[in-house]
Scaffold this motif. Sequence first.
Motif, PDB file in Angstrom:
ATOM      1  N   UNK A 369      25.563  16.830  40.921  1.00 15.94           N
ATOM      2  CA  UNK A 369      24.296  17.756  40.205  1.00 15.94           C
ATOM      3  C   UNK A 369      23.400  18.184  41.492  1.00 15.94           C
ATOM      4  N   UNK A 370      22.916  17.100  42.439  1.00 20.22           N
ATOM      5  CA  UNK A 370      22.114  17.199  43.456  1.00 20.22           C
ATOM      6  C   UNK A 370      22.457  18.362  44.408  1.00 20.22           C
ATOM      7  N   UNK A 371      23.895  18.548  44.604  1.00 18.11           N
ATOM      8  CA  UNK A 371      24.457  19.176  45.506  1.00 18.11           C
ATOM      9  C   UNK A 371      24.313  20.973  44.824  1.00 18.11           C
ATOM     10  N   UNK A 372      24.405  20.819  43.573  1.00 20.07           N
ATOM     11  CA  UNK A 372      24.083  22.142  42.800  1.00 20.07           C
ATOM     12  C   UNK A 372      22.868  22.784  42.908  1.00 20.07           C
ATOM     13  N   UNK A 373      21.972  21.834  42.842  1.00 21.53           N
ATOM     14  CA  UNK A 373      20.586  22.046  42.928  1.00 21.53           C
ATOM     15  C   UNK A 373      20.221  22.544  44.419  1.00 21.53           C
ATOM     16  N   UNK A 374      20.546  21.718  45.405  1.00 21.38           N
ATOM     17  CA  UNK A 374      20.439  22.116  46.674  1.00 21.38           C
ATOM     18  C   UNK A 374      20.872  23.687  47.070  1.00 21.38           C
ATOM     19  N   UNK A 375      22.203  23.719  46.479  1.00 20.03           N
ATOM     20  CA  UNK A 375      22.703  25.053  46.817  1.00 20.03           C
ATOM     21  C   UNK A 375      21.882  26.389  46.144  1.00 20.03           C
TER      22      UNK A 375
END
Length: 394
Positions: A369-375
């Motif tokens: 989820x954090x990866x998706x937000x960063x992207x």
Amino acid sequence: MLAGLIVAIAETEGEGVLRAELPLAGQTLIEQQARLLASAGATHLVLLVERLPPALLAAVDRLRRDGLSVEIARNVAEAADRVHPEERLVLLADGVVADRAMLDRLLAQPDGALLTLPDTPVHAEWERIDAETRWGGLMLLDGALLRTTAAMLGDWDLQSTLLRRVLQAGALYVAAPAGVLAIAGARDVLPEIERALGRRRTDAGTGLLDRIVFAPAARWAAPLAMRGMVAPAWFAWGAVALIGVAGGLALIGRPGIGLGIAMLSGPVAALGRRVAALGWRAGGDERRWRIRVAAAALLALTWQLYAGDAGWGVFALAGAILGLELALAGHRRFIGRPQPTPGWLADLDTAIWGLLPFALFDAWVAGLAAMAVHMLVTLLMSQRLTARKASECP
């Protein structure tokens, strides 16, 4: 059209091998010279050789496999026949190691130009032009002058005779800029030349990890790789393989070990890029394959999380990450490089290393989820950069 002529006749001091055979920056000297000229726009290369030892022949085969147009001339007449009279021609003297800055400054001049060095004791091994100047081993002329020189050459030395002919034609003197310029006349001078090449700035990447972690590690390891004559493709495809192994481990329920292996992929890829840049070798499709294999590894991790009761929502999360990556890829192609971009933007390596704190607490879904937000934030910034570049286009 630009052609390149590389002289490869002289032998090293006391060894009986050609200077062109000496190992430099993970390849032979003749490959370093040929790739340098090709990087500056030389569409075909002529190698002037009197004999072809196996090492030199193997080097020519490697150049041709990499798509370079290389022809072999056994004498001056053959070399002249392989260059069109109206073609611009840059000659690289026997055993000369030059930086791209030298070549670019020379090519900015009209036909009939010489790279020059001041006549000082440190430049004593370079050929003298006059009382104050020595020749820096690079000259720019045209094919017609090469042909007329070859017709009257006889037993004279091609380099020196061409030098005098270009001087008689009123060649421009181009002072050598700061950078790497040396003569590889013996094996014992190679370490110093490689250290000078290693100090040359190359692509350090755009992400913070590249700048802070990977680039310094690559600068330290590149000399070792070059001395071992390890081709950069081994590092590039090794980085792809590491991510593939990580995906396999995630699929069998060992995602933590897989993540540790995947984290090694970035430094290995950075080392391959640096060795390739130092040897003027073009990169291939390895970077795209890293992303493709990483996508497969993400799906493997997603399946493992689903099997561990994470629920169907983890597939939606993975789909969002892959969709964001596709959108970002289009923006990266348009924005291009080397336009500076903020170091905090998401890329493959920040995505992999960013999972580490979540993996330590077995919070893989939160990490995705954090990866998706960063992207997503990166995509919004990329859209701004794209709009800015579009407004600058005429």
